[in-house]
Scaffold this motif. Sequence first.
Motif, mmCIF file in Angstrom:
data_model
loop_
_atom_site.group_PDB
_atom_site.id
_atom_site.type_symbol
_atom_site.label_atom_id
_atom_site.label_comp_id
_atom_site.label_asym_id
_atom_site.label_seq_id
_atom_site.Cartn_x
_atom_site.Cartn_y
_atom_site.Cartn_z
ATOM 1 N N VAL A 37 47.442 29.905 16.792
ATOM 2 C CA VAL A 37 47.972 29.821 15.434
ATOM 3 C C VAL A 37 49.377 30.438 15.410
ATOM 4 O O VAL A 37 50.297 29.909 14.812
ATOM 5 N N LYS A 38 49.501 31.579 16.079
ATOM 6 C CA LYS A 38 50.759 32.322 16.060
ATOM 7 C C LYS A 38 51.319 32.406 17.463
ATOM 8 O O LYS A 38 50.668 32.947 18.361
ATOM 9 N N ASN A 39 52.539 31.916 17.627
ATOM 10 C CA ASN A 39 53.163 31.950 18.935
ATOM 11 C C ASN A 39 54.660 31.797 18.719
ATOM 12 O O ASN A 39 55.112 30.798 18.175
ATOM 13 N N ASN A 40 55.402 32.784 19.113
ATOM 14 C CA ASN A 40 56.836 32.780 18.831
ATOM 15 C C ASN A 40 57.618 33.052 20.109
ATOM 16 O O ASN A 40 58.482 33.917 20.148
ATOM 17 N N ASN B 1 61.131 31.766 12.966
ATOM 18 C CA ASN B 1 59.714 31.378 12.921
ATOM 19 C C ASN B 1 58.828 32.608 12.718
ATOM 20 O O ASN B 1 57.910 32.870 13.491
ATOM 21 N N ALA B 2 59.111 33.368 11.670
ATOM 22 C CA ALA B 2 58.400 34.621 11.431
ATOM 23 C C ALA B 2 56.927 34.379 11.102
ATOM 24 O O ALA B 2 56.521 33.272 10.756
ATOM 25 N N GLY B 3 56.127 35.457 11.213
ATOM 26 C CA GLY B 3 54.694 35.377 10.930
ATOM 27 C C GLY B 3 54.324 36.357 9.834
ATOM 28 O O GLY B 3 54.921 36.342 8.772
ATOM 29 N N GLY B 4 53.338 37.223 10.098
ATOM 30 C CA GLY B 4 52.972 38.241 9.120
ATOM 31 C C GLY B 4 51.575 38.057 8.589
ATOM 32 O O GLY B 4 50.789 37.243 9.103
ATOM 33 N N MET B 12 52.863 29.592 9.886
ATOM 34 C CA MET B 12 54.109 30.239 10.293
ATOM 35 C C MET B 12 55.288 29.687 9.469
ATOM 36 O O MET B 12 55.194 28.626 8.853
ATOM 37 N N ARG B 14 57.885 28.144 10.325
ATOM 38 C CA ARG B 14 58.369 26.794 10.679
ATOM 39 C C ARG B 14 57.777 25.715 9.765
ATOM 40 O O ARG B 14 58.419 24.704 9.526
ATOM 41 N N GLU B 273 54.769 36.924 16.682
ATOM 42 C CA GLU B 273 55.662 36.757 15.538
ATOM 43 C C GLU B 273 57.028 37.374 15.732
ATOM 44 O O GLU B 273 57.950 37.066 14.982
ATOM 45 N N HIS B 274 57.201 38.222 16.743
ATOM 46 C CA HIS B 274 58.461 38.970 16.858
ATOM 47 C C HIS B 274 59.535 38.273 17.685
ATOM 48 O O HIS B 274 60.692 38.682 17.644
#
Lengths: 315, 315
Positions: A37-40, B1-4, B12, B14, B273-274
């Motif tokens: 789900v999360k991949n940056n 493309n930040a998360g959180g 995300m 994007r 996310e970073h």
Amino acid sequence: NAGGIRVIRYGMTRNWVAGLKVVTGTGDLLDLNGGLVKNNTGYDLRHLFVGSEGTLGFIVEATMKLTDKPMDSTVIVLAVPEMSDCLAVLQLFRRDLVLNAFEFFSHNALQKVMSTTHLAAPMATDSPYYVLLEFEHSDTAALSRAETAFANCLEQDLAVDGVMATSGKQNKQLWQYRERITEAITPSTPYKNDIAVRPSQVPRFLAAIDQVTARYFPEFEIVWFGHIGDGNLHLNILRPEDWQVTDFKSACDELNHHILDVVHEFRGSVSAEHGIGLLKKSYLRYTRSESEIALLRNLKQVFDPNGIMNPGKML
Amino acid sequence: NAGGIRVIRYGMTRNWVAGLKVVTGTGDLLDLNGGLVKNNTGYDLRHLFVGSEGTLGFIVEATMKLTDKPMDSTVIVLAVPEMSDCLAVLQLFRRDLVLNAFEFFSHNALQKVMSTTHLAAPMATDSPYYVLLEFEHSDTAALSRAETAFANCLEQDLAVDGVMATSGKQNKQLWQYRERITEAITPSTPYKNDIAVRPSQVPRFLAAIDQVTARYFPEFEIVWFGHIGDGNLHLNILRPEDWQVTDFKSACDELNHHILDVVHEFRGSVSAEHGIGLLKKSYLRYTRSESEIALLRNLKQVFDPNGIMNPGKML
């Protein structure tokens, strides 16, 4: 990266691709995103492959996201006098309800469906445009919000008449006015375009294309329908009965450059959901700039230096 | 493309980018996607630029999608005995409610927050793990579904205790147990990692990392917290009081290769996310294969042949 009538609710297919395994033109096997789900971490090659029409590599495995089962839904058809009112209707319903679909079709589209299928008219009043919308409801509160929105449309003269289904069977019946258009116009060997602009631009865009067609070929009839909720319109130019198919096609090819100039002017898309393939290769430049197309070619070169992946398509 | 914390609800960043204007390293100005909802014409360069950390070009304009204003929401904190129960709790609530957040933290994370902030314990019962979830409700039906889910958690022994906020003020108070963890552990100069796996893998993944750390540095304490609903965990290794900062850092750098081996084994992400930047450049190979990294380099070459865009970062 397919589209369709549910894009207004769920977005394009690319939104649902969580992972891809691909074999590139260099023979590399890539495992892209692995369902995370999360991949940056760096460039998202997954999104480069979605919609690439096999020109960068073979997709050998795809991991798709799932969502909840849809709730019950109800269909409403409204007779709308002005194209711009269709957008006002969209805003009005969208504010209070979850829309699964928001389609429109023109009066001549409805007429062709009725004469082909022998369906009765959906309502007593005629109108230049019709909107078909489907909304979700998990409780009676949503149903009464829809009834209020329906009444507001009539009061504000956004619609002159309308019908709201009261059963699943009636939902299906109402959908036929939209779904059977393609079948109804097939005898006229229509010249088709699958174009999109930003939703707010649709009325001006549609009028501009009507105008261009009337200027060059006033004898051609246009049947409009499509997913107006997301700005995607299907433009169908019908062959006049006394025209030969080949003459009609070459006239349309000529006309099409003027139509695509309008798409370009509105910064729209020459292929909202169908892709480029072979047929629309020469159209790409109306949607994407010369420097963009040059970059697309260089990108293909990176993944497929020998040009063996779906050669001749798209670029 | 930040998360959180809202990725479980909205995805995300994007997903919300409808259009980008970028200047590439070759000086080309590209107008990507122009805010269209539907566009299926060639490779989606927009998604290539999102998350590229400035290494392909400058983003000079972005068109973002909007969504509806969030509805009212309520926070629940549950004391959960087993890590795997956190996922069962997630399934149970997700089935009947729209979740805005689903966070977890360990018992030692809570203890550190309480000793730093002097907040009272959220509930009478201690537990190895805590889940904090926030759900939306537009009507009382959703609130009673949440009460039922809460009761089911206790009945099925997925939680040993819990508290549900009854006001906006209490929502904020409960969020503090999660939000103030970073502040509470800062005095221990934690060694941080922002990692992700598929949500279903979280319990096995967390246990594997605990095990690796205990093997090499049994004296190191781990504080876990994060967005378990989307598989993203924040791993914080605390410096023992009698260790110098520099010694601790180099020990962690050594340990980290073993941790990243576990990420690799689970096909996870070394940066959820970073991003990669400078700090995680050497980690990229744990998340992406050698041939993928070679392709990323070639892609950069296409957009930035002279290497002038954010040089030295990411790749």
